[in-house]
Design a protein around this motif. Sequence first.
Motif, PDB file in Angstrom:
ATOM      1  N   SER A  61     -44.347 -18.088 -27.006  1.00 15.61           N
ATOM      2  CA  SER A  61     -45.806 -17.960 -26.914  1.00 15.61           C
ATOM      3  C   SER A  61     -46.493 -19.208 -27.436  1.00 15.61           C
ATOM      4  O   SER A  61     -47.414 -19.734 -26.814  1.00 15.61           O
ATOM      5  CB  SER A  61     -46.275 -16.769 -27.761  1.00 15.61           C
ATOM      6  OG  SER A  61     -45.717 -15.572 -27.290  1.00 15.61           O
ATOM      7  N   MET A 108     -42.972  -7.341 -32.887  1.00 21.56           N
ATOM      8  CA  MET A 108     -42.289  -7.720 -31.645  1.00 21.56           C
ATOM      9  C   MET A 108     -41.667  -6.526 -30.935  1.00 21.56           C
ATOM     10  O   MET A 108     -41.103  -6.659 -29.866  1.00 21.56           O
ATOM     11  CB  MET A 108     -41.179  -8.750 -31.933  1.00 21.56           C
ATOM     12  CG  MET A 108     -41.686 -10.124 -32.305  1.00 21.56           C
ATOM     13  SD  MET A 108     -42.816 -10.817 -31.081  1.00 21.56           S
ATOM     14  CE  MET A 108     -44.368 -10.621 -31.949  1.00 21.56           C
ATOM     15  N   VAL A 111     -41.551  -5.987 -27.091  1.00 24.32           N
ATOM     16  CA  VAL A 111     -42.042  -7.233 -26.490  1.00 24.32           C
ATOM     17  C   VAL A 111     -40.854  -8.105 -26.096  1.00 24.32           C
ATOM     18  O   VAL A 111     -39.941  -8.297 -26.896  1.00 24.32           O
ATOM     19  CB  VAL A 111     -42.904  -8.025 -27.512  1.00 24.32           C
ATOM     20  CG1 VAL A 111     -43.324  -9.369 -26.937  1.00 24.32           C
ATOM     21  CG2 VAL A 111     -44.108  -7.218 -27.940  1.00 24.32           C
ATOM     22  N   PRO A 117     -46.214 -13.694 -24.683  1.00 25.05           N
ATOM     23  CA  PRO A 117     -47.549 -13.097 -24.787  1.00 25.05           C
ATOM     24  C   PRO A 117     -48.491 -14.064 -25.522  1.00 25.05           C
ATOM     25  O   PRO A 117     -48.064 -14.729 -26.468  1.00 25.05           O
ATOM     26  CB  PRO A 117     -47.323 -11.829 -25.622  1.00 25.05           C
ATOM     27  CG  PRO A 117     -46.030 -12.058 -26.349  1.00 25.05           C
ATOM     28  CD  PRO A 117     -45.208 -12.917 -25.440  1.00 25.05           C
ATOM     29  N   LEU A 123     -50.320  -7.065 -28.264  1.00 25.16           N
ATOM     30  CA  LEU A 123     -48.956  -6.614 -28.543  1.00 25.16           C
ATOM     31  C   LEU A 123     -48.999  -5.097 -28.740  1.00 25.16           C
ATOM     32  O   LEU A 123     -49.892  -4.585 -29.417  1.00 25.16           O
ATOM     33  CB  LEU A 123     -48.415  -7.294 -29.810  1.00 25.16           C
ATOM     34  CG  LEU A 123     -48.335  -8.825 -29.783  1.00 25.16           C
ATOM     35  CD1 LEU A 123     -47.908  -9.351 -31.151  1.00 25.16           C
ATOM     36  CD2 LEU A 123     -47.368  -9.305 -28.697  1.00 25.16           C
TER      37      LEU A 123
END
Length: 163
Positions: A61, A108, A111, A117, A123
């Motif tokens: 990210s 996380m 994810v 992201p 999230l």
Amino acid sequence: MKFPLRPFALSLLALGFSALVYTSAQAGGGHYYPPVKDPVVKEECGSCHLAFPAAMLPAASWQKMMGELDRHFGDNASVDPAIAKKIAAYLVANAADTGGSRYGAKLMRGVDPASAPQRITKLPKWVREHREVPDWEWRHKDVRTKANCVACHADAELGYYED
Ligand code: HEC
Ligand code: HEC
């Protein structure tokens, strides 16, 4: 500041020092995200909003975000390429799936780090933690945006995200 220290002090008296360190580490896993320590990152990424803790997003990210700072959520947040490189190195080294994983692992959940992201506030874990915050509160003139962590988490600059 609100007092995470108080329970620690009590356990210090009751249980001794090693127990204190253990308790503090346990508590730390839940709502403590180490604040940005690097002065350059703090300055460049903390002028428009809180310098978000590196442990709140995975390395991919930060890499993506640092590659497109000229199109940063509708703003131009470009910095000198040499500085961008330094900032990226710090964020990547302390990310949720690298050096900061002890703190960021919880965020996380669910994810795929490779999906890079770009918003902490999207999230799944973040969304769940905030599901009880009513609409009017997000729209309040002292809040305005979900990214304004400090409006509700008075100790966010110190890394604490309780009530
Ligand atoms: C010129 C102002 C500006 C600068 C400088 C800036 N940002 Fe942002 N940033 C924004 C804006 C505007 C948003 C969108 C905020 C919102 O949704 O209310 C944002 C959002 C973000 C978000 C997503 C927040 C969320 O919703 O989860 C992250 C992460 C972020 N910035 C990281 C950085 C990093 C890293 C740097 C330093 C390289 C940086 N920003 C520098 C303006 C800036
Ligand atoms: C409108 C107020 C508000 C804003 C803005 C806000 N939060 Fe929260 N946050 C809350 C509330 C309320 C809770 C739930 C507290 C609880 O359960 O003790 C919470 C919980 C959390 C938790 C979980 C704490 C824990 O240990 O369970 C984290 C982490 C967190 N917020 C991070 C953030 C971050 C990062 C931002 C900015 C990107 C942010 N919050 C913006 C109100 C807010």
